[in-house]
Design a protein around this motif. Sequence first.
Motif, PDB file in Angstrom:
ATOM      1  N   SER A 110      88.374  73.636  17.825  1.00 20.07           N
ATOM      2  CA  SER A 110      86.958  73.296  17.675  1.00 20.07           C
ATOM      3  C   SER A 110      86.346  74.024  16.485  1.00 20.07           C
ATOM      4  O   SER A 110      85.525  73.460  15.751  1.00 20.07           O
ATOM      5  CB  SER A 110      86.197  73.644  18.957  1.00 20.07           C
ATOM      6  OG  SER A 110      86.701  72.934  20.057  1.00 20.07           O
ATOM      7  N   ILE A 111      86.748  75.275  16.290  1.00 20.79           N
ATOM      8  CA  ILE A 111      86.277  76.030  15.125  1.00 20.79           C
ATOM      9  C   ILE A 111      86.768  75.376  13.842  1.00 20.79           C
ATOM     10  O   ILE A 111      86.023  75.251  12.858  1.00 20.79           O
ATOM     11  CB  ILE A 111      86.752  77.496  15.214  1.00 20.79           C
ATOM     12  CG1 ILE A 111      86.021  78.214  16.354  1.00 20.79           C
ATOM     13  CG2 ILE A 111      86.527  78.224  13.899  1.00 20.79           C
ATOM     14  CD1 ILE A 111      86.552  79.602  16.653  1.00 20.79           C
ATOM     15  N   ALA A 112      88.024  74.935  13.832  1.00 23.33           N
ATOM     16  CA  ALA A 112      88.572  74.260  12.647  1.00 23.33           C
ATOM     17  C   ALA A 112      87.792  72.990  12.332  1.00 23.33           C
ATOM     18  O   ALA A 112      87.547  72.671  11.164  1.00 23.33           O
ATOM     19  CB  ALA A 112      90.054  73.943  12.864  1.00 23.33           C
ATOM     20  N   LEU A 113      87.392  72.262  13.369  1.00 29.08           N
ATOM     21  CA  LEU A 113      86.593  71.059  13.159  1.00 29.08           C
ATOM     22  C   LEU A 113      85.245  71.400  12.538  1.00 29.08           C
ATOM     23  O   LEU A 113      84.780  70.732  11.611  1.00 29.08           O
ATOM     24  CB  LEU A 113      86.387  70.333  14.493  1.00 29.08           C
ATOM     25  CG  LEU A 113      85.484  69.090  14.464  1.00 29.08           C
ATOM     26  CD1 LEU A 113      86.043  68.042  13.503  1.00 29.08           C
ATOM     27  CD2 LEU A 113      85.302  68.516  15.859  1.00 29.08           C
ATOM     28  N   ALA A 114      84.612  72.464  13.042  1.00 32.49           N
ATOM     29  CA  ALA A 114      83.340  72.902  12.467  1.00 32.49           C
ATOM     30  C   ALA A 114      83.506  73.276  10.994  1.00 32.49           C
ATOM     31  O   ALA A 114      82.659  72.943  10.154  1.00 32.49           O
ATOM     32  CB  ALA A 114      82.797  74.094  13.260  1.00 32.49           C
ATOM     33  N   LYS A 116      85.679  72.083   8.878  1.00 32.65           N
ATOM     34  CA  LYS A 116      85.823  70.860   8.078  1.00 32.65           C
ATOM     35  C   LYS A 116      84.461  70.259   7.760  1.00 32.65           C
ATOM     36  O   LYS A 116      84.197  69.835   6.628  1.00 32.65           O
ATOM     37  CB  LYS A 116      86.672  69.841   8.826  1.00 32.65           C
ATOM     38  CG  LYS A 116      88.144  70.186   8.957  1.00 32.65           C
ATOM     39  CD  LYS A 116      88.871  69.111   9.754  1.00 32.65           C
ATOM     40  CE  LYS A 116      90.317  69.494  10.028  1.00 32.65           C
ATOM     41  NZ  LYS A 116      91.017  68.468  10.834  1.00 32.65           N
ATOM     42  N   GLN A 117      83.588  70.228   8.756  1.00 34.09           N
ATOM     43  CA  GLN A 117      82.264  69.661   8.540  1.00 34.09           C
ATOM     44  C   GLN A 117      81.453  70.506   7.566  1.00 34.09           C
ATOM     45  O   GLN A 117      80.789  69.969   6.676  1.00 34.09           O
ATOM     46  CB  GLN A 117      81.531  69.551   9.884  1.00 34.09           C
ATOM     47  CG  GLN A 117      82.153  68.573  10.863  1.00 34.09           C
ATOM     48  CD  GLN A 117      81.327  68.440  12.128  1.00 34.09           C
ATOM     49  OE1 GLN A 117      80.136  68.155  12.077  1.00 34.09           O
ATOM     50  NE2 GLN A 117      81.944  68.657  13.271  1.00 34.09           N
ATOM     51  N   ILE A 118      81.504  71.827   7.745  1.00 33.11           N
ATOM     52  CA  ILE A 118      80.742  72.713   6.853  1.00 33.11           C
ATOM     53  C   ILE A 118      81.287  72.631   5.435  1.00 33.11           C
ATOM     54  O   ILE A 118      80.531  72.645   4.462  1.00 33.11           O
ATOM     55  CB  ILE A 118      80.771  74.153   7.377  1.00 33.11           C
ATOM     56  CG1 ILE A 118      80.038  74.238   8.720  1.00 33.11           C
ATOM     57  CG2 ILE A 118      80.138  75.115   6.376  1.00 33.11           C
ATOM     58  CD1 ILE A 118      80.167  75.564   9.430  1.00 33.11           C
TER      59      ILE A 118
END
Length: 423
Positions: A110-114, A116-118
Motif C-alpha cells: 500500500s505504501i508502494a502504491l502511494a 507511485k501516485q506521489i
Amino acid sequence: MAFVLPRSLQQQGLAGQVRTNSTAPSAVHPVRQASKQVCVPAVSSPAAANGPQPSGRAASVVPKAVAMTPESKTLGRRSSKYEIFTLTTWLLREEQKGNVDGELATVIASIALACKQISSLVNRAGISNLTGLDGGENFSGEDQKKLDVVSNEVFANCLRSSGRTGVIASEEEEVPIAVEESYSGNYIVVFDPLDGSSNIDAGISVGSIWGVYEPSEECPIDAIDDPDKMMEQCVLNVCQPGKDLKCSGYCLYSSSTTIVLTVGHGVWGFTLDPAIGEFVLTHRDVKIPEKGKIYSFNEGNYNLWNDDLRAYMEHVKDPAAHNGKPYSARYIGSLVGDFHRTLLYGGIYGYPGDKKNPNGKLRLLYECAPMSFLAEQAGGKGTTGKRPCLEIMPEKVHQREPLFIGSKHEVELLEHFVAGKRM
C-alpha cells in the motif's frame, strides 16, 4: 508373403538398418513427414535463423546459455532474460522466509502504491498547478505546500484502504488517526508524506519517509467507546522507540523514483520502471561504506552551533588533517536526497541543534528513527550526537531531536568531538 523393399532403398543400402537422421522423402508417408516438421519449433533452432539447412540433416536444437541471477540460484532454476525481480516478488520471498507476515506485506504494498501516485504528482507539479503554497499552515506553524496537503491525503487513503493499519500518524497532522473499524488492522504507520517539499518549485529531489510498528500490547485501541480515551491510547501506541520498528523506508522522487526499505534483514532498493508500473530490484543488500569523505550540513547555521560542533567542522575541512584532501561538502536540503547519497557513497549527514532550535527541526518518529533503522541495517549509524536515535523513547508524537547519520566511522568521529574531545 515376404515384404520386399523398393529397389531404390535397396540401392541405398538401407535394408535391415535405420538411419535416425534420414529425411528420404520417397520412403516416408507425407503426413508423418509433416508431423515431424511441426515437432521442431523454428524459434528453438539457432541454425534455422541462419537460413536453410543442408539436405539429409535435421536442424539441431541448441539452448542458449542463460545467466543465473542470485534470486534464480536461490530458487534452483535458470532465469530468463525477460525475468525481473519486483518489490512484489521480494515481499513474497520475505514472507516465505518468515521475515514478514501477510499483513505487513500488504501494508508495504500500500505504501508502494502511494509512492507511485506521489511520484506522478511530483513529476507533473509544474503543469498541474501543484507548485507554490497551499495558503495554510500545519499545526507547527510551518507553511504548507500544495503537494504537502495532497501527498498527505494520498498516503493516508492508501494506508486506510489496505485494511491492515490500526493507527496512522503523519507529520502533517496534529494527532494520530485511528482507522475506522470497518477498515481496521493491527499495524501502526508513521510517515512524512513529502520531505523536502520546499524544493518542489525548483525541481529538486524530494521524498517520502515511513516507519511501521506493531501495536503495543499495553495500549490496545479496540473496544474503546470513549473518543478521548481512544485518542490517548492511539498516542501511546505510536510513541515507541525506533528499535521496535518492523519496517522503515523512504521513496526518492528524482531522476528516477526509488524505494529503499528494510524489514530488519538488510537494506534493499527498488526503482520504478514506468514502462510496466512496477518497482524493480536495483540495489541488492545495500551496505554503506565504513568511511566516506563527504559531509552534508547546512553551514549557514555555523555561528549558531556550539564550540564542539564548530571544532568538528573545522577538522573535516582542514587539509592538513587529511593528507591534503579535506572532506567535500554536499547539501541538497532534503533529508531523503542527502541520506540516499550518503547511503551509497558514504559520509555523514547532520542536522544539529543550534541556539534557535536546541533540538534541531527533524521529528524523531517520522524522520530520525526510520532513517537510523535503515542506516544501522546497512552497517552505518544514527545518533543525536550523544545517544543512538533508536534507543530514544518518544514522549510526544512530534518530538524533535538532532540527527547525525551515515558511515559508522564518520558518525563516531563526530561523537568524539561532541563529547568535547579533539584530534
